[in-house]
Design a protein around this motif. Structure first.
Motif, PDB file in Angstrom:
ATOM      1  N   ARG A 158      37.003 -22.717   0.144  1.00 52.53           N
ATOM      2  CA  ARG A 158      38.072 -22.953  -0.837  1.00 52.53           C
ATOM      3  C   ARG A 158      38.843 -21.676  -1.138  1.00 52.53           C
ATOM      4  O   ARG A 158      40.052 -21.716  -1.365  1.00 52.53           O
ATOM      5  N   GLU A 165      25.676 -26.243   1.661  1.00 55.01           N
ATOM      6  CA  GLU A 165      27.011 -26.849   1.667  1.00 55.01           C
ATOM      7  C   GLU A 165      27.863 -26.405   0.482  1.00 55.01           C
ATOM      8  O   GLU A 165      29.064 -26.170   0.628  1.00 55.01           O
ATOM      9  N   CYS A 197      37.747 -29.444   0.393  1.00 51.08           N
ATOM     10  CA  CYS A 197      36.463 -29.939   0.898  1.00 51.08           C
ATOM     11  C   CYS A 197      36.057 -31.233   0.206  1.00 51.08           C
ATOM     12  O   CYS A 197      36.433 -31.470  -0.948  1.00 51.08           O
ATOM     13  N   ALA A 233      31.393 -24.570   0.935  1.00 52.03           N
ATOM     14  CA  ALA A 233      32.624 -25.115   0.355  1.00 52.03           C
ATOM     15  C   ALA A 233      33.298 -24.087  -0.547  1.00 52.03           C
ATOM     16  O   ALA A 233      34.522 -23.918  -0.509  1.00 52.03           O
ATOM     17  N   GLU A 290      32.838 -32.067   4.861  1.00 56.32           N
ATOM     18  CA  GLU A 290      33.956 -31.668   5.706  1.00 56.32           C
ATOM     19  C   GLU A 290      34.953 -30.895   4.862  1.00 56.32           C
ATOM     20  O   GLU A 290      35.186 -31.215   3.709  1.00 56.32           O
ATOM     21  N   CYS A 291      35.537 -29.867   5.465  1.00 55.57           N
ATOM     22  CA  CYS A 291      36.602 -29.100   4.830  1.00 55.57           C
ATOM     23  C   CYS A 291      37.776 -29.038   5.798  1.00 55.57           C
ATOM     24  O   CYS A 291      37.582 -29.015   7.019  1.00 55.57           O
TER      25      CYS A 291
END
Length: 100
Positions: free
Chosen positions: A20, A12, A26, A16, A36-37
């Motif tokens: 990004r 994760e 995120c 992320a 979640e993003c």
């Protein structure tokens, strides 16, 4: 989406970080928060107001011993207008905080 998921192999934090760089916001990497993003964008027509675009990436529960990521895209068409560029990050953070 599948290429990114394969590159990070269920990690994760790595997912992320990659998202990004693409303009996503995120949730913090934590076991207590669902990963979640989200990224908002705008589809600008030739004439008239633009419509809000939303991309999300979420984690599903572990399947066959691996974390699975899922992506979705939504075009809100006439129901939601574009977010001004300088407000996008704040809007993305508000969207992610709805989990709380």
């Amino acid at each position: 989406m599948q290429k990114l998921a394969a590159e990070v192999d269920g990690n994760e934090v790595a997912m992320a970080a990659k998202l990004r760089t693409l303009g996503f916001s995120c949730t913090p990497a934590s076991k207590s928060v669902a990963f979640e993003c989200v990224r908002f964008g705008c589809q600008k027509p030739i004439i008239g107001l633009g419509s809000l675009l939303q991309w999300t990436v979420s984690r599903f529960d572990v399947v066959s011993g691996k974390t699975v990521f899922s992506g979705a895209a939504v075009n809100y068409s006439w129901s939601a207008r574009c977010i001004p560029m300088n407000d996008i990050e704040e809007a993305q953070q508000r969207f992610l905080s709805r989990q709380g």
